[in-house]
Scaffold this motif. Structure first.
Motif, mmCIF file in Angstrom:
data_model
loop_
_atom_site.group_PDB
_atom_site.id
_atom_site.type_symbol
_atom_site.label_atom_id
_atom_site.label_comp_id
_atom_site.label_asym_id
_atom_site.label_seq_id
_atom_site.Cartn_x
_atom_site.Cartn_y
_atom_site.Cartn_z
ATOM 1 N N LEU A 7 0.862 -1.269 -0.084
ATOM 2 C CA LEU A 7 -0.019 0.018 -0.177
ATOM 3 C C LEU A 7 0.675 1.306 -0.116
ATOM 4 C CD1 LEU A 7 -2.987 1.089 0.286
ATOM 5 C CD2 LEU A 7 -2.760 0.960 2.740
ATOM 6 N N ASN A 8 0.589 2.093 -0.824
ATOM 7 C CA ASN A 8 1.338 3.623 -1.000
ATOM 8 C C ASN A 8 0.578 4.444 0.032
ATOM 9 O OD1 ASN A 8 2.385 5.944 -1.446
ATOM 10 N ND2 ASN A 8 2.609 5.439 -3.840
ATOM 11 N N ARG A 9 1.259 4.239 1.181
ATOM 12 C CA ARG A 9 0.549 5.028 2.469
ATOM 13 C C ARG A 9 0.688 6.514 2.255
ATOM 14 N NH1 ARG A 9 -0.927 2.081 6.550
ATOM 15 N NH2 ARG A 9 -0.344 -0.175 6.536
ATOM 16 N N PRO A 10 1.812 7.258 1.719
ATOM 17 C CA PRO A 10 1.886 8.746 1.325
ATOM 18 C C PRO A 10 0.858 8.934 0.437
ATOM 19 C CG PRO A 10 4.114 7.554 1.426
ATOM 20 C CD PRO A 10 3.071 6.545 1.740
ATOM 21 N N LEU A 11 0.654 8.430 -0.648
ATOM 22 C CA LEU A 11 -0.443 8.784 -1.681
ATOM 23 C C LEU A 11 -1.668 8.659 -1.215
ATOM 24 C CD1 LEU A 11 -0.937 9.506 -4.378
ATOM 25 C CD2 LEU A 11 -0.753 6.929 -5.249
ATOM 26 N N LEU A 12 -1.981 7.516 -0.168
ATOM 27 C CA LEU A 12 -3.239 7.276 0.195
ATOM 28 C C LEU A 12 -3.437 8.346 1.046
ATOM 29 C CD1 LEU A 12 -5.972 5.666 0.400
ATOM 30 C CD2 LEU A 12 -4.746 4.399 2.174
ATOM 31 N N ARG A 13 -2.529 8.846 2.001
ATOM 32 C CA ARG A 13 -2.905 9.878 2.964
ATOM 33 C C ARG A 13 -2.947 11.098 2.094
ATOM 34 N NH1 ARG A 13 1.522 9.392 6.318
ATOM 35 N NH2 ARG A 13 2.872 10.247 4.838
ATOM 36 N N GLN A 14 -2.121 11.366 1.133
ATOM 37 C CA GLN A 14 -2.560 12.600 0.328
ATOM 38 C C GLN A 14 -3.916 12.783 -0.307
ATOM 39 O OE1 GLN A 14 0.354 13.283 -2.559
ATOM 40 N NE2 GLN A 14 -0.518 15.185 -3.355
ATOM 41 N N LEU A 15 -4.326 11.648 -0.792
ATOM 42 C CA LEU A 15 -5.777 11.458 -1.473
ATOM 43 C C LEU A 15 -6.800 11.853 -0.287
ATOM 44 C CD1 LEU A 15 -5.103 8.791 -3.854
ATOM 45 C CD2 LEU A 15 -5.425 10.986 -4.456
ATOM 46 N N ILE A 16 -6.830 10.938 0.686
ATOM 47 C CA ILE A 16 -7.804 11.230 1.653
ATOM 48 C C ILE A 16 -8.026 12.215 2.393
ATOM 49 C CG2 ILE A 16 -8.537 8.505 1.612
ATOM 50 C CD1 ILE A 16 -7.442 8.517 4.334
ATOM 51 N N PHE A 17 -6.968 12.935 2.671
ATOM 52 C CA PHE A 17 -6.936 14.088 3.629
ATOM 53 C C PHE A 17 -6.948 15.276 2.838
ATOM 54 C CE2 PHE A 17 -5.631 10.711 6.574
ATOM 55 C CZ PHE A 17 -6.659 11.020 7.683
ATOM 56 N N ASN A 18 -7.039 15.354 1.390
ATOM 57 C CA ASN A 18 -7.224 16.636 0.623
ATOM 58 C C ASN A 18 -8.286 16.401 -0.025
ATOM 59 O OD1 ASN A 18 -4.697 17.701 1.189
ATOM 60 N ND2 ASN A 18 -3.746 16.301 -0.243
ATOM 61 N N ASP A 19 -9.379 15.212 0.210
ATOM 62 C CA ASP A 19 -10.292 15.173 -0.615
ATOM 63 C C ASP A 19 -11.421 14.581 0.419
ATOM 64 O OD1 ASP A 19 -12.812 14.505 -2.071
ATOM 65 O OD2 ASP A 19 -11.669 13.493 -3.497
ATOM 66 N N PRO A 20 -12.215 15.405 1.247
ATOM 67 C CA PRO A 20 -13.183 14.850 2.025
ATOM 68 C C PRO A 20 -13.885 13.621 1.579
ATOM 69 C CG PRO A 20 -13.279 17.176 2.402
ATOM 70 C CD PRO A 20 -12.494 16.922 1.197
ATOM 71 N N ALA A 21 -14.624 13.783 0.325
ATOM 72 C CA ALA A 21 -15.524 12.848 -0.311
ATOM 73 C C ALA A 21 -14.586 11.390 -0.563
ATOM 74 C CB ALA A 21 -16.031 13.326 -1.545
ATOM 75 N N ALA A 22 -13.424 11.430 -0.727
ATOM 76 C CA ALA A 22 -12.792 10.141 -0.921
ATOM 77 C C ALA A 22 -12.624 9.638 0.574
ATOM 78 C CB ALA A 22 -11.292 10.699 -1.384
ATOM 79 N N LYS A 23 -12.234 10.489 1.600
ATOM 80 C CA LYS A 23 -12.151 9.911 3.015
ATOM 81 C C LYS A 23 -13.344 9.329 3.461
ATOM 82 C CE LYS A 23 -10.708 11.156 7.686
ATOM 83 N NZ LYS A 23 -11.643 9.924 8.251
ATOM 84 N N GLN A 24 -14.523 10.196 3.117
ATOM 85 C CA GLN A 24 -15.958 9.293 3.580
ATOM 86 C C GLN A 24 -16.172 8.079 2.933
ATOM 87 O OE1 GLN A 24 -19.251 12.152 2.759
ATOM 88 N NE2 GLN A 24 -20.473 11.042 4.309
ATOM 89 N N TRP A 25 -15.682 7.943 1.416
ATOM 90 C CA TRP A 25 -15.777 6.935 0.820
ATOM 91 C C TRP A 25 -15.070 5.734 1.441
ATOM 92 C CZ3 TRP A 25 -12.259 3.772 -1.607
ATOM 93 C CH2 TRP A 25 -12.939 2.625 -2.270
ATOM 94 N N LEU A 26 -13.644 6.116 1.735
ATOM 95 C CA LEU A 26 -13.006 5.002 2.205
ATOM 96 C C LEU A 26 -13.332 4.445 3.614
ATOM 97 C CD1 LEU A 26 -10.243 3.240 1.740
ATOM 98 C CD2 LEU A 26 -9.057 5.175 3.078
ATOM 99 N N ASP A 27 -13.690 5.455 4.508
ATOM 100 C CA ASP A 27 -14.311 5.300 5.819
ATOM 101 C C ASP A 27 -15.437 4.282 5.843
ATOM 102 O OD1 ASP A 27 -12.479 6.657 6.877
ATOM 103 O OD2 ASP A 27 -13.506 8.321 7.454
ATOM 104 N N SER A 28 -16.501 4.628 4.677
ATOM 105 C CA SER A 28 -17.784 3.722 4.689
ATOM 106 C C SER A 28 -17.492 2.255 4.019
ATOM 107 C CB SER A 28 -18.535 4.537 3.692
ATOM 108 O OG SER A 28 -18.264 4.509 2.309
ATOM 109 N N VAL A 29 -16.509 2.275 3.371
ATOM 110 C CA VAL A 29 -16.191 0.842 3.212
ATOM 111 C C VAL A 29 -15.341 0.185 4.074
ATOM 112 C CG1 VAL A 29 -14.517 -0.389 1.178
ATOM 113 C CG2 VAL A 29 -16.055 1.607 0.640
#
Length: 155
Positions: A7-29
């Motif tokens: 898992l590319n943690r830095p990229l994932l962190r950048q994606l989900i903490f810069n895009d609230p919708a992406a974080k919400q989707w990931l959390d919901s899954v």
């Protein structure tokens, strides 16, 4: 994924903490699946007088309803930021802005402390040497987490 197929943690962190919708989707899954697995593991434990439930985002996900006591390993936001940056610049390239976004996504320190039955102060030099710290969004295998719940429940 990285070239090593991890898992590319830095990229994932950048994606989900810069895009609230992406974080919400990931959390919901992820959160329902994690909760189901956690409850399954708790149900399959052998009889014991006490069980430790160590869960990132314990209070944010209302998992404290499953336990009798909540122990919070506490740290000031300033120390949390400093320690996380010190660790993650080497391991994952975190920036202050990213760490602050992660901290902002968690329950506030006053709220966390108000929900604690017991508190361990992790601000001193000796405490810091004994208790690993994390920004808290990623699930890792550390036993204690600053600002995260360590819950104690009777089995």
């Amino acid at each position: 994924m990285t070239a090593e197929q991890t898992l590319n943690r830095p990229l994932l962190r950048q994606l989900i903490f810069n895009d609230p919708a992406a974080k919400q989707w990931l959390d919901s899954v992820m959160h329902p699946a994690i909760r189901t697995e956690m409850l399954q593991q708790l149900a399959n434990l052998p009889p014991a007088p006490y069980v430790l439930l160590i869960a990132p985002l314990l209070l944010e996900n209302k998992l404290n309803k499953l336990v009798d006591r909540v122990l919070v390993v506490d740290i000031t936001e300033r120390n949390q930021l400093s320690r996380t940056l010190s660790r993650d610049k080497v391991n994952a390239g975190a920036t202050a802005k990213q760490v602050q976004a992660i901290i902002a996504s968690q329950i506030s320190r006053p709220e966390r402390l108000a929900l604690a039955d017991d508190i361990v102060d992790n601000n001193g030099r000796h405490a810091a040497a004994k208790l690993p710290t994390t920004a808290g969004a990623a699930v890792t295998s550390a036993l204690f987490r600053f600002g995260k719940g360590l819950a104690l429940t009777k089995a």
